[in-house]
Motif scaffolding. Structure first.
Motif, PDB file in Angstrom:
ATOM      1  N   VAL A   1      -5.354   8.405  -7.866  1.00 60.40           N
ATOM      2  CA  VAL A   1      -4.532   7.886  -7.090  1.00 60.40           C
ATOM      3  C   VAL A   1      -3.235   7.672  -7.934  1.00 60.40           C
ATOM      4  O   VAL A   1      -3.148   7.446  -8.935  1.00 60.40           O
ATOM      5  CB  VAL A   1      -4.951   6.293  -6.548  1.00 60.40           C
ATOM      6  CG1 VAL A   1      -3.811   5.671  -5.927  1.00 60.40           C
ATOM      7  CG2 VAL A   1      -6.096   6.259  -5.529  1.00 60.40           C
TER       8      VAL A   1
ATOM      9  N   LEU B   1      -2.230   2.209   0.280  1.00 58.90           N
ATOM     10  CA  LEU B   1      -3.628   2.429   0.209  1.00 58.90           C
ATOM     11  C   LEU B   1      -4.672   1.614   1.016  1.00 58.90           C
ATOM     12  O   LEU B   1      -4.308   0.270   1.093  1.00 58.90           O
ATOM     13  CB  LEU B   1      -4.084   2.386  -1.255  1.00 58.90           C
ATOM     14  CG  LEU B   1      -5.779   2.514  -1.717  1.00 58.90           C
ATOM     15  CD1 LEU B   1      -5.665   3.158  -3.192  1.00 58.90           C
ATOM     16  CD2 LEU B   1      -6.447   1.269  -1.599  1.00 58.90           C
TER      17      LEU B   1
ATOM     18  N   CYS C   1     -10.225  -2.402  -4.673  1.00 57.24           N
ATOM     19  CA  CYS C   1      -8.725  -2.553  -4.243  1.00 57.24           C
ATOM     20  C   CYS C   1      -8.038  -3.793  -5.239  1.00 57.24           C
ATOM     21  O   CYS C   1      -6.839  -3.689  -5.725  1.00 57.24           O
ATOM     22  CB  CYS C   1      -8.700  -3.073  -2.882  1.00 57.24           C
ATOM     23  SG  CYS C   1      -9.829  -4.608  -2.213  1.00 57.24           S
TER      24      CYS C   1
ATOM     25  N   TRP D   1      -3.314   7.015   0.879  1.00 55.37           N
ATOM     26  CA  TRP D   1      -4.831   7.073   0.358  1.00 55.37           C
ATOM     27  C   TRP D   1      -5.821   6.182   0.983  1.00 55.37           C
ATOM     28  O   TRP D   1      -5.420   4.879   1.584  1.00 55.37           O
ATOM     29  CB  TRP D   1      -4.637   6.451  -1.259  1.00 55.37           C
ATOM     30  CG  TRP D   1      -3.940   6.984  -1.985  1.00 55.37           C
ATOM     31  CD1 TRP D   1      -2.481   6.751  -2.332  1.00 55.37           C
ATOM     32  CD2 TRP D   1      -3.987   8.350  -2.872  1.00 55.37           C
ATOM     33  NE1 TRP D   1      -2.057   7.231  -3.147  1.00 55.37           N
ATOM     34  CE2 TRP D   1      -2.833   8.370  -3.476  1.00 55.37           C
ATOM     35  CE3 TRP D   1      -4.922   9.264  -2.946  1.00 55.37           C
ATOM     36  CZ2 TRP D   1      -2.436   9.679  -4.157  1.00 55.37           C
ATOM     37  CZ3 TRP D   1      -4.859  10.385  -3.663  1.00 55.37           C
ATOM     38  CH2 TRP D   1      -3.718  10.538  -4.387  1.00 55.37           C
TER      39      TRP D   1
END
Length: 217
Positions: free
Chosen positions: A68, A74, A85, A142
């Motif tokens: 990423v 995202l 996350c 993403w």
């Protein structure tokens, strides 16, 4: 976390190419402590030891940064206790993050952790991922997950919310190449294909890990 776990976290991140500053280390430690506190009351994770949390949750989450690139937006599907996350957001605050899980207690924990860590640009949602396209169609650069065992099902869920040039990242353990080969026909039918597989050993454990990067055909 105990000092040895903090040392493992810093060293493991560095082996991934992620240099943690003192503020990031403290935030990751605070997150780990809150995870342990909540986990005594509700089941967030079976991984409970400080060193295992440091390596198998925090460092493992940060391995996503091999694939990423910031900035961007995202989506983490099936994020559970906030992995990958929240650790990624701590280290890359310019990533706008949406986190989704179907278990309300896990999202409640994430919301508390986000408040505790003063994270901005982070939305935790208790919804089924299948419903996201209504609000978030073609929204994300993403879409990632550590939770899915089935790549085609993950990709089918991710494509409606992915930007045209966006990327899907499936975080996998062993045998990713074999799984990808077995999924090829189903991915073709979805109009998607594997662009790259990044294989590496998880620092501190040596466990096999792969990031399977998928895009539209």
């Amino acid at each position: 976390m105990i000092q040895s776990a903090k040392d493992l976290l810093k060293k493991g991140a560095a082996e991934l190419g992620v240099q943690l500053d003192s503020a990031q280390l403290e935030s990751l430690n605070l997150f780990a402590e809150e995870l342990k506190k909540w986990n005594r009351k509700i089941n967030l994770t079976a991984i409970t030891g400080d060193e295992d949390i440091a390596l198998k949750h925090l460092v493992d989450s940060l391995s996503l940064l091999k694939a990423v690139r910031c900035p961007g937006r995202l989506l983490d599907i099936g994020s559970g206790g906030g992995f990958p996350c929240i650790p990624v957001k701590i280290v890359q605050p310019d990533l706008e993050m949406v986190s989704v899980d179907a278990v309300v207690k896990k999202i409640s924990f994430q919301k508390q952790a986000v408040r505790l860590l003063n994270l901005t640009g982070f939305t935790a949602l208790h919804v089924r991922a299948e419903t996201l396209a209504q609000e978030y169609g073609a929204s994300f650069d993403w879409v990632v997950s550590r939770a899915f065992s089935d790549i085609p099902s993950f990709v089918a869920m991710a494509l409606p919310v992915l930007k045209p040039e966006g990327r899907i990242v499936a975080m996998k353990g062993r045998s990713a190449a074999e799984e990808v080969e077995g999924a090829k026909d189903k991915l073709d039918a979805l109009g998607a294909g594997v662009l790259e597989i990044i294989d590496f050993a998880l620092p501190g454990t040596g466990d096999a890990r792969s990031l399977v990067i998928i895009g539209r055909n």
